[in-house]
Enzyme design. Structure first.
Site, PDB file in Angstrom:
ATOM      1  N   GLN A 123       0.866  -1.170   0.000  1.00 47.67           N
ATOM      2  CA  GLN A 123       0.000   0.000   0.000  1.00 47.67           C
ATOM      3  C   GLN A 123       0.902   1.218   0.000  1.00 47.67           C
ATOM      4  O   GLN A 123       1.493   1.584   1.010  1.00 47.67           O
ATOM      5  CB  GLN A 123      -0.922  -0.048   1.217  1.00 47.67           C
ATOM      6  CG  GLN A 123      -1.728  -1.348   1.298  1.00 47.67           C
ATOM      7  CD  GLN A 123      -2.853  -1.444   0.273  1.00 47.67           C
ATOM      8  OE1 GLN A 123      -3.679  -0.563   0.175  1.00 47.67           O
ATOM      9  NE2 GLN A 123      -2.857  -2.517  -0.526  1.00 47.67           N
ATOM     10  N   ALA A 137     -11.223   2.160   5.517  1.00 48.43           N
ATOM     11  CA  ALA A 137     -10.292   1.365   4.716  1.00 48.43           C
ATOM     12  C   ALA A 137      -9.531   2.218   3.705  1.00 48.43           C
ATOM     13  O   ALA A 137      -9.756   3.424   3.598  1.00 48.43           O
ATOM     14  CB  ALA A 137     -11.051   0.256   4.013  1.00 48.43           C
ATOM     15  N   HIS A 138      -8.667   1.585   2.953  1.00 50.89           N
ATOM     16  CA  HIS A 138      -7.787   2.296   2.026  1.00 50.89           C
ATOM     17  C   HIS A 138      -8.570   3.012   0.920  1.00 50.89           C
ATOM     18  O   HIS A 138      -9.538   2.506   0.397  1.00 50.89           O
ATOM     19  CB  HIS A 138      -6.722   1.392   1.422  1.00 50.89           C
ATOM     20  CG  HIS A 138      -7.196   0.111   0.840  1.00 50.89           C
ATOM     21  ND1 HIS A 138      -6.334  -0.827   0.354  1.00 50.89           N
ATOM     22  CD2 HIS A 138      -8.441  -0.405   0.679  1.00 50.89           C
ATOM     23  CE1 HIS A 138      -7.023  -1.861  -0.085  1.00 50.89           C
ATOM     24  NE2 HIS A 138      -8.284  -1.635   0.102  1.00 50.89           N
ATOM     25  N   ASN A 139      -8.085   4.204   0.609  1.00 50.35           N
ATOM     26  CA  ASN A 139      -8.624   5.007  -0.499  1.00 50.35           C
ATOM     27  C   ASN A 139     -10.054   5.482  -0.300  1.00 50.35           C
ATOM     28  O   ASN A 139     -10.713   5.891  -1.261  1.00 50.35           O
ATOM     29  CB  ASN A 139      -8.486   4.267  -1.835  1.00 50.35           C
ATOM     30  CG  ASN A 139      -7.049   4.284  -2.339  1.00 50.35           C
ATOM     31  OD1 ASN A 139      -6.297   3.335  -2.125  1.00 50.35           O
ATOM     32  ND2 ASN A 139      -6.657   5.385  -2.948  1.00 50.35           N
TER      33      ASN A 139
END
Lengths: 353, 353, 353
Positions: free
Chosen positions: B202, B243-245
């Protein structure tokens, strides 16, 4: 792991050894295991009748059993009123005894205006803020944080990575597990006409009464006013959320990931399954049971079991869950009924003329 | 706790004191409490009409009320446009003022290549990694962790046990509560033909804009690429997962234990109840309201309220919940209908011959 | 962020560069981004056909594509068997290389009876208890806590604010993210006749096999007896709860906020969506898929997908969810049917006389 004789187990469990009069009491046990897994070195217990087969086949060195159990099994038996409770009390014999120096160790960061009682241990890299008080025999692990004016009762334990924020009061014999946060800011905001959130300062505190346990990474918010309270002997599992001004009675048990919203008033002896959520400002009566993942939008009477989201009486919730399986088919059946009925009606209509 | 006069309260709340001209403004208040609980030493507020009875009976020393309230009650009144907002602004007067030395204290572990602005406080046992920057007046509590290249804006506060991982950017006036983790690894894996998980590094970061607050033990993942963003003034309660993004707009409020999956795009001013879950890659429009425990599998239009798992319009979800209570009975009724209809059909059939 | 050539990418991804023979391999890439976002400096990937339009329009400097993709697009292509897997392997090239000194740093609190292997790093303010062992190349970050008798395998990483309690065993190449707690007390209590909870000492431990990753603020309980086990290569996201005596197979993936109750036995390669809850003592077969927010009250056969609370086969759950939308209306239709049928019956009755 420490070892114990069957006699020691019987004493701890409040039970009677069988066969009596022999050397059964001298059998040495080294651990604890369920009936199906236990070996000759293990203590086991048999409380629930559904494990009868496991009991008969068990290789356990000794088994804690109900006082009135009828059996021919040739094992050391320890007869008690409540085998699970007896087992809990005997298991302590096999737990490693934690030894703590009973003093403030070098490298602990204790504010000069904090008071640490005789026999309390504060480990290196623990932080204790001004005007905080640590009771006799309490243990503050490394990397635990206590802010200002925190009070820790006698024999309570604060594990590493826990954070007790300013003004929090912890009773005696409490356990604050790793990563738990007590006295987090309550989640209170007013909105401006433009929709911005203006923080409502949370002026209150948190009180954990004696014997409370908080699981790993559990969060308890400080009150908006007065104190968020968790009653004597209540046990909270990991990752539980308790919001501001919750008032929880004694002897409750909340499984992991439960969320209790603001100002909930909970009675004594409630059991909440994992991931249950309670809406704010509701009342939950004494000895209420709430099944896992239930969502509770409104107050619940005590001494009953509930399930579902929204939570309903356990029996109704289960009937609904079974009924739902038939729902897709039911829609088809109703459609068929409508057609057949229309046909009959069409047939009947001309006849009526 | 600090004390304040009614005049100070009126000024902070942007209101007008009543009765005017007397010594009402000199009444001294020592705290804040709801109408039913407040005593003569307390300020209270009356915004929601359903508390009219509480208001009439309240013993509060002063009450913040709507500008146009008609009442004969003989209390000090502070008239404002929005009592809850006025209360939030006045409550600050009663909050303890945190005093920080405004310097890097001995025992803080600040990397030589980090930059700490004038007036910022870094407490002992806090860790600040290389190339990190701490803005003016910011406060880094003991046992807080800042990795490399972390940027903390002016006046932001990082509480104990929080972890800000490498490269995370925190705006001004933010609050990172105890145990929160910002910049955790996003949960991204590719699978080999044999089913093993191969980590997808990531490479991105996290940006919290100005005025963002993260609750205790909340987790915000770094982006797979670019940055996970939480918009200006958004407030996240305890134990929330981002969470991511994720790209969250300004002024959102997420209650405890909400989970926002990867790449969710959320508009401004959304309110999410406790334990809500959002599927990945969906869009949630501006000012969306989502009831507690809802599960959102697909994108939602803004300016509306939703409820349930799967989430539906609030009204439909409530109708379904009420209908479900009748479902077990409904199945019986359909069975009865089928029998009765079959009987009628049987009767009709021969007649048709 | 490190840079890499297309040739390096092709090598890492196990692919073939196109156009071959030219200088395509020398194209320099600086990062990774999805097709729609990537610029000439970025590597991208195209695995899922639904992104065909994005692929055709992409400005990416190079794209990892399926080996058999037919296209005229004039970009550097890297042909592989599985583009997502290729991307995961290539992304490593762009990840910052963490450099650790490979030694115990001053200010680390390592007990004299702990053993730290050559090349392992223990940062300042990390705590390592007695009889613990740190394997080669492992990294213990600042403010991480390891109790007594903790074992950390080679190359494993323990992030800040994590707590590994006494006796926990972590395999090789594991990642314990910030705030995770391993070896928390299991939640086991027996009740006295008066309803007080008597703690059942949790005598067991936790074993994480090689390659396991735990997300931020995730909690794994120690076993009541024996060990809670997480199988090789399994990945747990943030805020996950794993209770005592869970036995999880290899290569499972648990999304954020999942709760796994005590003594659950899970097979290999299971995927659990966010906020899923599993009841205690159930068995989940190999390669089971469980949709987000599902609640699993009883054992599930493997190699199938499930959804809902209570969890049902994915197809049935979806049919029920669609049917529920029609439920309020269905009740009205049944009421109408009852009236129409009663009318018909009334009509039929006299005729029958």
């Amino acid at each position: 792991m420490p070892r114990a004789t069957a006699a020691q187990v019987a004493k701890a469990a409040g039970g009677i050894i069988e066969p009596a009069g022999g050397d059964a009491g001298e059998v040495i046990l080294g651990g604890l295991a369920p009936l199906a897994v236990a070996g000759p070195d293990d203590l086991s217990w048999f409380g629930d009748k559904k494990y009868r087969t496991d009991f008969e086949a068990s290789r356990a060195g000794a088994v804690i059993v109900p006082r009135d159990l009828e059996t021919d099994k040739e094992t050391v038996l320890i007869r008690v009123d409540n085998p699970e409770l007896g087992m809990a009390r005997a298991a302590v014999l096999f737990a490693p005894v934690a030894e703590h120096p009973g003093t403030v160790l070098e490298g602990a960061l204790v504010h000069p205006a904090a008071r640490v009682a005789e026999g309390a241990t504060v480990y290196p890299l623990a932080v204790v803020g001004p005007d905080s008080e640590i009771g006799e025999g309490a243990v503050i692990y490394p990397l635990a944080y206590l802010g200002a004016r925190v009070k820790i009762g006698a024999r309570s334990v604060v594990q590493p990575q826990a954070a007790l924020m300013d003004g929090v009061r912890i009773g005696e014999d409490c356990l604050i597990q790793a990563g738990a946060v007590v006295g987090a800011e309550g989640f209170g905001f007013a909105q401006t006409p433009e929709g911005a959130h203006v923080k409502i300062p949370q002026l209150g505190s948190v009180t954990l009464e004696d014997g409370v346990e908080l699981g790993a990474n559990t969060a308890v918010d400080r009150a908006f006013y007065g104190a968020t309270r968790i009653g004597r002997g209540s046990k909270l599992d990991n990752l539980v959320q308790v919001a501001h001004n919750v008032d929880m009675g004694p002897d409750c048990a909340l499984a992991a990931q439960v969320g209790v919203s603001g100002s909930v008033k909970m009675g004594r002896g409630c059991f909440l399954g994992g991931q249950v959520g309670l809406a704010d400002h509701i009342t939950v009566g004494d000895r209420t049971l709430i099944g896992a993942q239930s969502g509770v939008p409104s107050s619940l009477e005590g001494h009953q079991a509930y399930l579902g989201s929204p939570a309903r009486s356990f029996r109704l919730a289960q009937r609904i869950m079974v009924s739902e399986n038939k729902l897709p088919d039911l829609i088809k059946r109703v459609r068929t009924l409508e057609k057949r009925l229309a046909a009959l009606e069409a047939e009947a209509a001309p006849k009526g003329e």
